[in-house]
Design a protein around this motif. Structure first.
Motif, PDB file in Angstrom:
ATOM      1  N   ASN A   6     -20.071 -31.807 -26.463  1.00  0.00           N
ATOM      2  CA  ASN A   6     -19.860 -30.389 -26.146  1.00  0.00           C
ATOM      3  C   ASN A   6     -19.837 -30.150 -24.644  1.00  0.00           C
ATOM      4  N   LEU A   7     -20.719 -30.809 -23.915  1.00  0.00           N
ATOM      5  CA  LEU A   7     -20.749 -30.651 -22.456  1.00  0.00           C
ATOM      6  C   LEU A   7     -19.478 -31.195 -21.811  1.00  0.00           C
ATOM      7  N   VAL A   8     -18.989 -32.329 -22.312  1.00  0.00           N
ATOM      8  CA  VAL A   8     -17.756 -32.904 -21.781  1.00  0.00           C
ATOM      9  C   VAL A   8     -16.590 -31.967 -22.043  1.00  0.00           C
ATOM     10  N   ARG A   9     -16.497 -31.432 -23.270  1.00  0.00           N
ATOM     11  CA  ARG A   9     -15.424 -30.484 -23.592  1.00  0.00           C
ATOM     12  C   ARG A   9     -15.503 -29.241 -22.722  1.00  0.00           C
ATOM     13  N   ARG A  10     -16.706 -28.747 -22.508  1.00  0.00           N
ATOM     14  CA  ARG A  10     -16.890 -27.545 -21.681  1.00  0.00           C
ATOM     15  C   ARG A  10     -16.473 -27.809 -20.236  1.00  0.00           C
ATOM     16  N   ALA A  11     -16.850 -28.967 -19.711  1.00  0.00           N
ATOM     17  CA  ALA A  11     -16.483 -29.312 -18.337  1.00  0.00           C
ATOM     18  C   ALA A  11     -14.964 -29.419 -18.199  1.00  0.00           C
ATOM     19  N   ARG A  12     -14.309 -30.042 -19.181  1.00  0.00           N
ATOM     20  CA  ARG A  12     -12.838 -30.147 -19.141  1.00  0.00           C
ATOM     21  C   ARG A  12     -12.197 -28.769 -19.191  1.00  0.00           C
ATOM     22  N   ARG A  13     -12.703 -27.910 -20.066  1.00  0.00           N
ATOM     23  CA  ARG A  13     -12.166 -26.562 -20.207  1.00  0.00           C
ATOM     24  C   ARG A  13     -12.324 -25.786 -18.900  1.00  0.00           C
ATOM     25  N   GLU A  14     -13.504 -25.866 -18.286  1.00  0.00           N
ATOM     26  CA  GLU A  14     -13.744 -25.161 -17.028  1.00  0.00           C
ATOM     27  C   GLU A  14     -12.863 -25.708 -15.911  1.00  0.00           C
ATOM     28  N   LYS A  15     -12.636 -27.012 -15.910  1.00  0.00           N
ATOM     29  CA  LYS A  15     -11.781 -27.614 -14.903  1.00  0.00           C
ATOM     30  C   LYS A  15     -10.343 -27.134 -15.069  1.00  0.00           C
ATOM     31  N   ARG A  16      -9.868 -27.076 -16.324  1.00  0.00           N
ATOM     32  CA  ARG A  16      -8.516 -26.576 -16.587  1.00  0.00           C
ATOM     33  C   ARG A  16      -8.377 -25.125 -16.163  1.00  0.00           C
ATOM     34  N   GLN A  17      -9.394 -24.328 -16.470  1.00  0.00           N
ATOM     35  CA  GLN A  17      -9.346 -22.910 -16.109  1.00  0.00           C
ATOM     36  C   GLN A  17      -9.322 -22.742 -14.586  1.00  0.00           C
ATOM     37  N   ALA A  18     -10.107 -23.530 -13.891  1.00  0.00           N
ATOM     38  CA  ALA A  18     -10.154 -23.437 -12.428  1.00  0.00           C
ATOM     39  C   ALA A  18      -8.815 -23.854 -11.832  1.00  0.00           C
ATOM     40  N   SER A  19      -8.215 -24.907 -12.356  1.00  0.00           N
ATOM     41  CA  SER A  19      -6.928 -25.364 -11.815  1.00  0.00           C
ATOM     42  C   SER A  19      -5.816 -24.373 -12.141  1.00  0.00           C
ATOM     43  N   SER A  20      -5.859 -23.754 -13.314  1.00  0.00           N
ATOM     44  CA  SER A  20      -4.824 -22.775 -13.649  1.00  0.00           C
ATOM     45  C   SER A  20      -4.988 -21.508 -12.804  1.00  0.00           C
ATOM     46  N   GLN A  21      -6.211 -21.148 -12.481  1.00  0.00           N
ATOM     47  CA  GLN A  21      -6.432 -19.971 -11.629  1.00  0.00           C
ATOM     48  C   GLN A  21      -5.961 -20.244 -10.205  1.00  0.00           C
ATOM     49  N   GLU A  22      -6.146 -21.481  -9.742  1.00  0.00           N
ATOM     50  CA  GLU A  22      -5.679 -21.841  -8.414  1.00  0.00           C
ATOM     51  C   GLU A  22      -4.169 -21.861  -8.353  1.00  0.00           C
ATOM     52  N   SER A  23      -3.534 -22.357  -9.394  1.00  0.00           N
ATOM     53  CA  SER A  23      -2.069 -22.403  -9.411  1.00  0.00           C
ATOM     54  C   SER A  23      -1.476 -21.000  -9.493  1.00  0.00           C
ATOM     55  N   GLN A  24      -2.175 -20.072 -10.094  1.00  0.00           N
ATOM     56  CA  GLN A  24      -1.707 -18.695 -10.168  1.00  0.00           C
ATOM     57  C   GLN A  24      -1.815 -17.999  -8.807  1.00  0.00           C
ATOM     58  N   LYS A  25      -2.801 -18.398  -8.021  1.00  0.00           N
ATOM     59  CA  LYS A  25      -2.979 -17.819  -6.696  1.00  0.00           C
ATOM     60  C   LYS A  25      -1.872 -18.271  -5.753  1.00  0.00           C
ATOM     61  N   LEU A  26      -1.371 -19.482  -5.954  1.00  0.00           N
ATOM     62  CA  LEU A  26      -0.327 -20.021  -5.059  1.00  0.00           C
ATOM     63  C   LEU A  26       0.960 -19.402  -5.429  1.00  0.00           C
TER      64      LEU A  26
END
Length: 67
Positions: free
Chosen positions: A47-67
């Motif tokens: 569960n922790l690994v899945r959560r970390a992956r999900r948070e990483k994806r969300q952070a990268s998608s938010q960064e790509s939206q800012k650019l």
């Protein structure tokens, strides 16, 4: 108490069913007490690994939206 045959040992003077059932239940409980924390730990790690992956994806998608 000595038993002359293996059959007498299993029968335990007429108390074999109770004795072996008690041993079986005790063994099942001890096994469960060993396995349950191991399985719970594996589930927690997954569960922790899945959560970390999900948070990483969300952070990268938010960064790509800012650019």
């Amino acid at each position: 108490m000595q038993f002359s045959t293996f059959s007498e040992f299993i029968n335990m003077g007429g108390h074999g069913l109770y004795v072996w059932l008690a041993y079986g239940i005790a063994l099942a409980i001890i096994t469960a007490n060993i396995l349950m924390p191991i399985l719970a730990r594996k589930a927690l790690i997954n569960n922790l690994v899945r959560r970390a992956r999900r948070e990483k994806r969300q952070a990268s998608s938010q960064e790509s939206q800012k650019l």
